[in-house]
Design a protein around this motif. Sequence first.
Motif, PDB file in Angstrom:
ATOM      1  N   PHE A 136     -15.065  14.909 -19.769  1.00 45.07           N
ATOM      2  CA  PHE A 136     -14.413  13.662 -20.055  1.00 45.07           C
ATOM      3  C   PHE A 136     -15.486  12.498 -19.472  1.00 45.07           C
ATOM      4  O   PHE A 136     -15.802  11.600 -20.241  1.00 45.07           O
ATOM      5  CB  PHE A 136     -12.968  13.338 -19.499  1.00 45.07           C
ATOM      6  N   LEU A 137     -15.932  12.919 -18.343  1.00 44.59           N
ATOM      7  CA  LEU A 137     -16.918  11.707 -17.817  1.00 44.59           C
ATOM      8  C   LEU A 137     -18.299  11.789 -18.938  1.00 44.59           C
ATOM      9  O   LEU A 137     -18.857  10.709 -19.156  1.00 44.59           O
ATOM     10  CB  LEU A 137     -17.607  12.069 -16.374  1.00 44.59           C
ATOM     11  N   LEU A 138     -18.627  12.831 -19.217  1.00 45.16           N
ATOM     12  CA  LEU A 138     -19.677  12.895 -20.328  1.00 45.16           C
ATOM     13  C   LEU A 138     -19.285  12.097 -21.566  1.00 45.16           C
ATOM     14  O   LEU A 138     -20.177  11.423 -22.033  1.00 45.16           O
ATOM     15  CB  LEU A 138     -19.957  14.236 -20.334  1.00 45.16           C
ATOM     16  N   LEU A 139     -18.163  12.445 -22.143  1.00 45.32           N
ATOM     17  CA  LEU A 139     -18.012  11.678 -23.363  1.00 45.32           C
ATOM     18  C   LEU A 139     -17.665  10.376 -23.144  1.00 45.32           C
ATOM     19  O   LEU A 139     -17.889   9.640 -23.997  1.00 45.32           O
ATOM     20  CB  LEU A 139     -16.264  12.351 -23.811  1.00 45.32           C
TER      21      LEU A 139
ATOM     22  N   TYR B 293      -3.785  14.118 -22.053  1.00 45.54           N
ATOM     23  CA  TYR B 293      -4.951  14.569 -23.056  1.00 45.54           C
ATOM     24  C   TYR B 293      -5.433  13.808 -24.267  1.00 45.54           C
ATOM     25  O   TYR B 293      -6.434  13.341 -24.693  1.00 45.54           O
ATOM     26  CB  TYR B 293      -4.929  15.998 -23.432  1.00 45.54           C
ATOM     27  N   ARG B 294      -4.426  13.493 -25.023  1.00 43.24           N
ATOM     28  CA  ARG B 294      -4.527  13.051 -26.329  1.00 43.24           C
ATOM     29  C   ARG B 294      -4.942  11.479 -25.871  1.00 43.24           C
ATOM     30  O   ARG B 294      -5.821  10.994 -26.763  1.00 43.24           O
ATOM     31  CB  ARG B 294      -3.103  12.823 -27.219  1.00 43.24           C
TER      32      ARG B 294
ATOM     33  N   SER C 262     -11.600   7.856 -25.015  1.00 47.22           N
ATOM     34  CA  SER C 262     -13.062   8.018 -24.717  1.00 47.22           C
ATOM     35  C   SER C 262     -13.871   7.588 -25.855  1.00 47.22           C
ATOM     36  O   SER C 262     -15.143   7.240 -25.817  1.00 47.22           O
ATOM     37  CB  SER C 262     -13.229   9.593 -24.630  1.00 47.22           C
ATOM     38  N   PHE C 263     -13.457   7.713 -27.200  1.00 45.66           N
ATOM     39  CA  PHE C 263     -13.889   7.544 -28.544  1.00 45.66           C
ATOM     40  C   PHE C 263     -13.893   6.008 -28.841  1.00 45.66           C
ATOM     41  O   PHE C 263     -14.666   5.322 -29.626  1.00 45.66           O
ATOM     42  CB  PHE C 263     -13.572   8.482 -29.598  1.00 45.66           C
ATOM     43  N   ASP C 264     -12.755   5.554 -28.677  1.00 41.37           N
ATOM     44  CA  ASP C 264     -12.292   4.186 -29.307  1.00 41.37           C
ATOM     45  C   ASP C 264     -11.048   3.729 -28.650  1.00 41.37           C
ATOM     46  O   ASP C 264     -10.016   3.687 -28.823  1.00 41.37           O
ATOM     47  CB  ASP C 264     -11.921   4.385 -30.774  1.00 41.37           C
TER      48      ASP C 264
ATOM     49  N   TRP D 288     -17.486  20.877 -30.434  1.00 44.79           N
ATOM     50  CA  TRP D 288     -16.064  20.981 -30.504  1.00 44.79           C
ATOM     51  C   TRP D 288     -15.321  21.073 -29.117  1.00 44.79           C
ATOM     52  O   TRP D 288     -15.762  21.737 -28.278  1.00 44.79           O
ATOM     53  CB  TRP D 288     -15.750  22.394 -31.149  1.00 44.79           C
ATOM     54  N   LEU D 289     -14.550  20.162 -28.794  1.00 43.25           N
ATOM     55  CA  LEU D 289     -14.006  19.752 -27.482  1.00 43.25           C
ATOM     56  C   LEU D 289     -13.407  20.824 -26.857  1.00 43.25           C
ATOM     57  O   LEU D 289     -13.700  21.058 -25.676  1.00 43.25           O
ATOM     58  CB  LEU D 289     -13.126  18.392 -27.824  1.00 43.25           C
TER      59      LEU D 289
END
Length: 296
Positions: free
Chosen positions: A36-39, A159-160, A166-168, A224-225
Amino acid sequence: MMIHLLFDPFISYGFMRRALVACLALSFSTTPLGVFLLLRRMSLVGDALSHAILPGVAIGYLVYGMSRAAMGIGGFIAGVVVAVLSGWVSTMTSLKEDASFAGFYLGSLALGVILISLRGSSIDLQHLLFGSILSVDTSAIYLIGIITSITFLTLALLYRALVVESFDATFLRVNSSIFPCLIQSLFLALVVLNLVIGFQMLGTMMSVGMMILPAIAASCWTNWLPYMFFLATIIGLVCSWCGLSWSFYSYIPAGPTIVLIASIVFLFSVLVGPRGGKVRLFRRRRHNVMVSKDNK
């Protein structure tokens, strides 16, 4: 013969078994956070927080000596304070978040070293900075198990929201009653909590290595996550096992050895992994050049 060398230390020595169990639990707990830190493009923030806990660890050490509980609580409070202050400064000023974290963590690291040097010896400072994984006892393993369980449960519940944020983060803010700042705060609290546990084994200098390096290596093999989470955890487990075995036979510090093996896996993944492998990219370019020459 090789299998015997890998298994014999853990069969013959109790302290090696305890170190292995602690490392395996830490791998299950920290590698998903590293992904998650990377994302979220916050890999260096994890490094900053690993140094930011040192003043709290030092205060716990000065007051209660080498008490894991006191140093852990102090480190957690210090890490949360630095995370909150860094977020506040980046919100209230034009300074970016990474620069804010850098400023606070450098000051925290210097303050922690000074506090420890007021009473401790160089040996105490070395244990705090680089860990003492082979001295892990049963109570520490229970504590690591509790933190791992808390981390798994929290990540399952969030999680969701974590993936979307992380993306938006704007999408999450508009379409959900959960504020992104709350998600980020809970996530950073989890990171600090795991770094506090990790520093007792790998030290403040090395604990972030087991969180970030397997995640980066896994990202070089898949996008793929779920598979990335799985692969990062497997890499963490293998690096822990091999690092402990290598340190046992070579008489070198276990914590840095584990992180060094993780660095080697990271370098190998960067060079040959399908997502960014430099060797494969070089071969592809060479093939394209040869094809273009043949067409001419």
